[in-house]
Motif scaffolding. Structure first.
Motif, PDB file in Angstrom:
ATOM      1  N   ASP A 165       5.848   1.742  -4.179  1.00 18.81           N
ATOM      2  CA  ASP A 165       6.406   2.015  -5.502  1.00 18.81           C
ATOM      3  C   ASP A 165       7.786   2.659  -5.375  1.00 18.81           C
ATOM      4  O   ASP A 165       8.109   3.282  -4.359  1.00 18.81           O
ATOM      5  CB  ASP A 165       5.485   2.961  -6.291  1.00 18.81           C
ATOM      6  CG  ASP A 165       4.200   2.295  -6.734  1.00 18.81           C
ATOM      7  OD1 ASP A 165       4.128   1.046  -6.699  1.00 18.81           O
ATOM      8  OD2 ASP A 165       3.267   3.028  -7.119  1.00 18.81           O
ATOM      9  N   ASP A 166       8.579   2.542  -6.429  1.00 20.24           N
ATOM     10  CA  ASP A 166       9.936   3.083  -6.400  1.00 20.24           C
ATOM     11  C   ASP A 166       9.961   4.579  -6.117  1.00 20.24           C
ATOM     12  O   ASP A 166      10.875   5.081  -5.453  1.00 20.24           O
ATOM     13  CB  ASP A 166      10.641   2.795  -7.731  1.00 20.24           C
ATOM     14  CG  ASP A 166      10.967   1.322  -7.896  1.00 20.24           C
ATOM     15  OD1 ASP A 166      10.957   0.602  -6.884  1.00 20.24           O
ATOM     16  OD2 ASP A 166      11.218   0.897  -9.037  1.00 20.24           O
ATOM     17  N   ASP A 167       8.984   5.310  -6.632  1.00 14.38           N
ATOM     18  CA  ASP A 167       8.955   6.759  -6.398  1.00 14.38           C
ATOM     19  C   ASP A 167       8.051   7.155  -5.236  1.00 14.38           C
ATOM     20  O   ASP A 167       7.880   8.336  -4.952  1.00 14.38           O
ATOM     21  CB  ASP A 167       8.523   7.494  -7.667  1.00 14.38           C
ATOM     22  CG  ASP A 167       7.120   7.100  -8.122  1.00 14.38           C
ATOM     23  OD1 ASP A 167       6.487   6.230  -7.475  1.00 14.38           O
ATOM     24  OD2 ASP A 167       6.662   7.654  -9.139  1.00 14.38           O
ATOM     25  N   GLY A 168       7.463   6.159  -4.561  1.00 16.47           N
ATOM     26  CA  GLY A 168       6.615   6.438  -3.411  1.00 16.47           C
ATOM     27  C   GLY A 168       5.212   6.897  -3.753  1.00 16.47           C
ATOM     28  O   GLY A 168       4.483   7.391  -2.877  1.00 16.47           O
ATOM     29  N   ALA A 169       4.787   6.716  -4.998  1.00 16.51           N
ATOM     30  CA  ALA A 169       3.496   7.243  -5.440  1.00 16.51           C
ATOM     31  C   ALA A 169       2.323   6.649  -4.671  1.00 16.51           C
ATOM     32  O   ALA A 169       1.298   7.310  -4.492  1.00 16.51           O
ATOM     33  CB  ALA A 169       3.316   7.005  -6.936  1.00 16.51           C
ATOM     34  N   ASN A 170       2.442   5.398  -4.219  1.00 16.20           N
ATOM     35  CA  ASN A 170       1.321   4.734  -3.538  1.00 16.20           C
ATOM     36  C   ASN A 170       1.518   4.708  -2.032  1.00 16.20           C
ATOM     37  O   ASN A 170       1.131   3.751  -1.356  1.00 16.20           O
ATOM     38  CB  ASN A 170       1.145   3.318  -4.071  1.00 16.20           C
ATOM     39  CG  ASN A 170       2.373   2.448  -3.819  1.00 16.20           C
ATOM     40  OD1 ASN A 170       3.460   2.950  -3.535  1.00 16.20           O
ATOM     41  ND2 ASN A 170       2.207   1.144  -3.940  1.00 16.20           N
ATOM     42  N   LEU A 171       2.117   5.741  -1.473  1.00 14.19           N
ATOM     43  CA  LEU A 171       2.444   5.781  -0.049  1.00 14.19           C
ATOM     44  C   LEU A 171       1.232   5.497   0.829  1.00 14.19           C
ATOM     45  O   LEU A 171       1.275   4.634   1.709  1.00 14.19           O
ATOM     46  CB  LEU A 171       3.041   7.148   0.296  1.00 14.19           C
ATOM     47  CG  LEU A 171       3.265   7.427   1.791  1.00 14.19           C
ATOM     48  CD1 LEU A 171       4.232   6.424   2.389  1.00 14.19           C
ATOM     49  CD2 LEU A 171       3.755   8.862   1.994  1.00 14.19           C
ATOM     50  N   ALA A 172       0.138   6.241   0.632  1.00 16.86           N
ATOM     51  CA  ALA A 172      -1.042   6.069   1.482  1.00 16.86           C
ATOM     52  C   ALA A 172      -1.596   4.648   1.380  1.00 16.86           C
ATOM     53  O   ALA A 172      -1.935   4.021   2.394  1.00 16.86           O
ATOM     54  CB  ALA A 172      -2.113   7.085   1.095  1.00 16.86           C
ATOM     55  N   ALA A 173      -1.664   4.121   0.162  1.00 17.40           N
ATOM     56  CA  ALA A 173      -2.191   2.771  -0.024  1.00 17.40           C
ATOM     57  C   ALA A 173      -1.288   1.727   0.615  1.00 17.40           C
ATOM     58  O   ALA A 173      -1.758   0.741   1.200  1.00 17.40           O
ATOM     59  CB  ALA A 173      -2.361   2.483  -1.513  1.00 17.40           C
ATOM     60  N   ALA A 174       0.035   1.920   0.528  1.00 19.78           N
ATOM     61  CA  ALA A 174       0.966   0.965   1.129  1.00 19.78           C
ATOM     62  C   ALA A 174       0.841   0.963   2.649  1.00 19.78           C
ATOM     63  O   ALA A 174       0.881  -0.098   3.287  1.00 19.78           O
ATOM     64  CB  ALA A 174       2.393   1.303   0.705  1.00 19.78           C
ATOM     65  N   LEU A 175       0.682   2.139   3.236  1.00 19.30           N
ATOM     66  CA  LEU A 175       0.519   2.219   4.689  1.00 19.30           C
ATOM     67  C   LEU A 175      -0.795   1.584   5.133  1.00 19.30           C
ATOM     68  O   LEU A 175      -0.840   0.835   6.120  1.00 19.30           O
ATOM     69  CB  LEU A 175       0.584   3.674   5.135  1.00 19.30           C
ATOM     70  CG  LEU A 175       1.971   4.335   5.045  1.00 19.30           C
ATOM     71  CD1 LEU A 175       1.863   5.833   5.301  1.00 19.30           C
ATOM     72  CD2 LEU A 175       2.937   3.695   6.035  1.00 19.30           C
ATOM     73  N   GLN A 176      -1.887   1.844   4.405  1.00 24.75           N
ATOM     74  CA  GLN A 176      -3.176   1.268   4.768  1.00 24.75           C
ATOM     75  C   GLN A 176      -3.157  -0.249   4.609  1.00 24.75           C
ATOM     76  O   GLN A 176      -3.723  -0.981   5.427  1.00 24.75           O
ATOM     77  CB  GLN A 176      -4.283   1.877   3.908  1.00 24.75           C
ATOM     78  CG  GLN A 176      -5.691   1.374   4.252  1.00 24.75           C
ATOM     79  CD  GLN A 176      -6.120   1.705   5.671  1.00 24.75           C
ATOM     80  OE1 GLN A 176      -5.817   2.790   6.182  1.00 24.75           O
ATOM     81  NE2 GLN A 176      -6.808   0.780   6.326  1.00 24.75           N
ATOM     82  N   THR A 177      -2.502  -0.728   3.575  1.00 27.59           N
ATOM     83  CA  THR A 177      -2.401  -2.178   3.368  1.00 27.59           C
ATOM     84  C   THR A 177      -1.614  -2.825   4.503  1.00 27.59           C
ATOM     85  O   THR A 177      -1.965  -3.912   4.983  1.00 27.59           O
ATOM     86  CB  THR A 177      -1.726  -2.490   2.023  1.00 27.59           C
ATOM     87  OG1 THR A 177      -2.453  -1.846   0.972  1.00 27.59           O
ATOM     88  CG2 THR A 177      -1.685  -3.980   1.755  1.00 27.59           C
ATOM     89  N   ALA A 178      -0.549  -2.165   4.957  1.00 26.87           N
ATOM     90  CA  ALA A 178       0.221  -2.682   6.087  1.00 26.87           C
ATOM     91  C   ALA A 178      -0.626  -2.730   7.351  1.00 26.87           C
ATOM     92  O   ALA A 178      -0.551  -3.690   8.131  1.00 26.87           O
ATOM     93  CB  ALA A 178       1.458  -1.812   6.307  1.00 26.87           C
ATOM     94  N   ILE A 179      -1.458  -1.711   7.549  1.00 24.51           N
ATOM     95  CA  ILE A 179      -2.352  -1.693   8.715  1.00 24.51           C
ATOM     96  C   ILE A 179      -3.307  -2.875   8.677  1.00 24.51           C
ATOM     97  O   ILE A 179      -3.480  -3.610   9.661  1.00 24.51           O
ATOM     98  CB  ILE A 179      -3.135  -0.368   8.767  1.00 24.51           C
ATOM     99  CG1 ILE A 179      -2.190   0.794   9.103  1.00 24.51           C
ATOM    100  CG2 ILE A 179      -4.277  -0.446   9.778  1.00 24.51           C
ATOM    101  CD1 ILE A 179      -2.824   2.156   8.983  1.00 24.51           C
TER     102      ILE A 179
END
Length: 379
Positions: free
Chosen positions: A218-232
């Motif tokens: 997200d633009d403000d980084g709100a979904n940081l954990a989810a984005a990292l897990q999805t990349a994994i």
């Protein structure tokens, strides 16, 4: 890939054309025009979303952002000429890629009684093939309210009476006779900008987030954990491990899930427990946010980073540069920075901006004839 960017009549940019490569670094002193180039790219992206008129109105309309200098420049110590405007007020933006290109010409509205006097008008739009919108390569042309498309048998009219605030990309992208419009809109919508990542104590990235897949940050980084897990889970686990090791040797990233919510945590050497997102330093969180942006499961056509070195300790700059270089192998990346250390570490194409007579130019150029060619269609 974007091969050429053209800007005319915007803020400190009277006329600027630059070629871009898979990794392009835009540098220059404070006030040299880096932000103007960055914002021009954002306005082009807004064209793909059908909101360029609203974006300009939100900052005060065309009068607030248009080139304020003389029509003729003052390069090389020449005297200022053309202080009385002779031509029409125009903000022109264009981009050429290795496929389709797009150019838009915005101007002041025709005198009328309206409550929306901050709204500029779209005077022209062109979708084209080639390095610039010269007549031979134009595929779709919009002049005022008339839209026509190039066919094997010549020009065919597509529409008439378009509203001056409506973009042809938004109105006719699905038209069967103008598939190029859909391609141009998709190209512009495929760009991502990261300049609003928050690391303050109340930043969204420091709070637990709903555990749902996130193919992009997200633009403000709100979904940081989810984005990292999805990349994994998308197969970027080793690349993420390398990113953590390069920046924080011996540390391990953890993404615990509790009651359907997840957060970021970092297990560091010598610590009895991992530090959770609220405890991480601004620089550590900024690095994780940028890593998530560059390693997202959904690979964009273009990523634009504006001063990504903010909040980072100098020791983290080499690791960030490595992330950006590796991302540029699959996605075109433009980095806007004033930090020489980061620019030197990145390599790639260097575009250094400077001010001359109040005008933003590329350092080392003798004049307009020394920049890549670009032919704006006449009104």
């Amino acid at each position: 890939m974007i091969t050429r960017l053209a800007i005319e009549g915007y803020r400190s940019i009277r006329s600027l054309v630059v070629d871009l490569e898979p990794l392009t670094v835009v540098t220059g002193a404070n006030g040299s025009g880096k932000s103007s180039l960055y914002r021009a790219l954002r306005l082009l992206a807004d064209c793909g979303e059908g909101r360029v008129i609203g974006s300009l109105a939100a900052v005060g309309g065309l009068d607030a952002v248009r080139w304020a200098g003389p029509e003729r420049g003052t390069r090389g110590g020449q005297a200022t000429e053309g202080t009385v405007r002779r031509g029409p007020v125009a903000l022109r933006l264009g981009v050429a890629t290795d496929g389709l290109g797009y150019a838009i010409d915005l101007g002041l509205p025709v005198a009328q009684c309206s409550a929306f006097d901050l709204d500029p008008e779209i005077k022209q739009e062109h979708v084209f093939a080639g390095a610039d919108p010269r007549p031979a390569g134009v595929l779709v042309e919009r002049r005022r309210g008339v839209v026509r498309v190039s066919t094997d048998g010549g020009w065919a009219e597509l529409a008439r009476g378009m509203h001056p605030w409506a973009s042809v990309l938004d109105e006719y992208a699905g038209h069967a006779e103008a598939a190029e419009l859909a391609g141009a809109r998709r190209m512009l919508r495929g760009w991502r900008f990261h300049d609003a990542l928050r690391t303050d104590p109340s930043a969204p990235a420091r709070r637990p987030q709903v555990a749902t897949r996130a193919s992009r940050l997200d633009d403000d980084g709100a979904n940081l954990a989810a984005a990292l897990q999805t990349a994994i889970e998308a197969g970027w686990d080793r690349e993420l491990e390398r990113a953590i090791e390069d920046a924080f040797p011996g540390s391990r990233l953890q993404l615990p899930v509790v009651d359907g919510r997840m957060q970021v945590a970092l297990q560091q050497p010598g610590m009895l427990r991992p530090l959770t997102a609220p405890e991480l330093s601004d620089g550590t969180l900024q690095y994780l946010l940028l890593t998530a942006a560059l390693l997202s499961a959904e690979k964009p056509q273009l990523i634009v980073l504006n001063e990504p070195e903010r909040s980072l300790h100098a020791d983290l700059v080499p690791a960030l540069a490595e992330r950006i270089r590796r991302a540029a192998e699959a996605t075109q990346v433009v980095v806007v920075t004033h930090q020489t250390v980061l620019a030197d570490a990145l390599g790639g194409l260097r575009v250094e901006l400077e001010k001359q007579g109040g005008e933003t130019i590329v350092a080392g150029r003798e004049g307009l004839l020394d920049q890549p060619s670009w032919h704006w269609p006449k009104r």
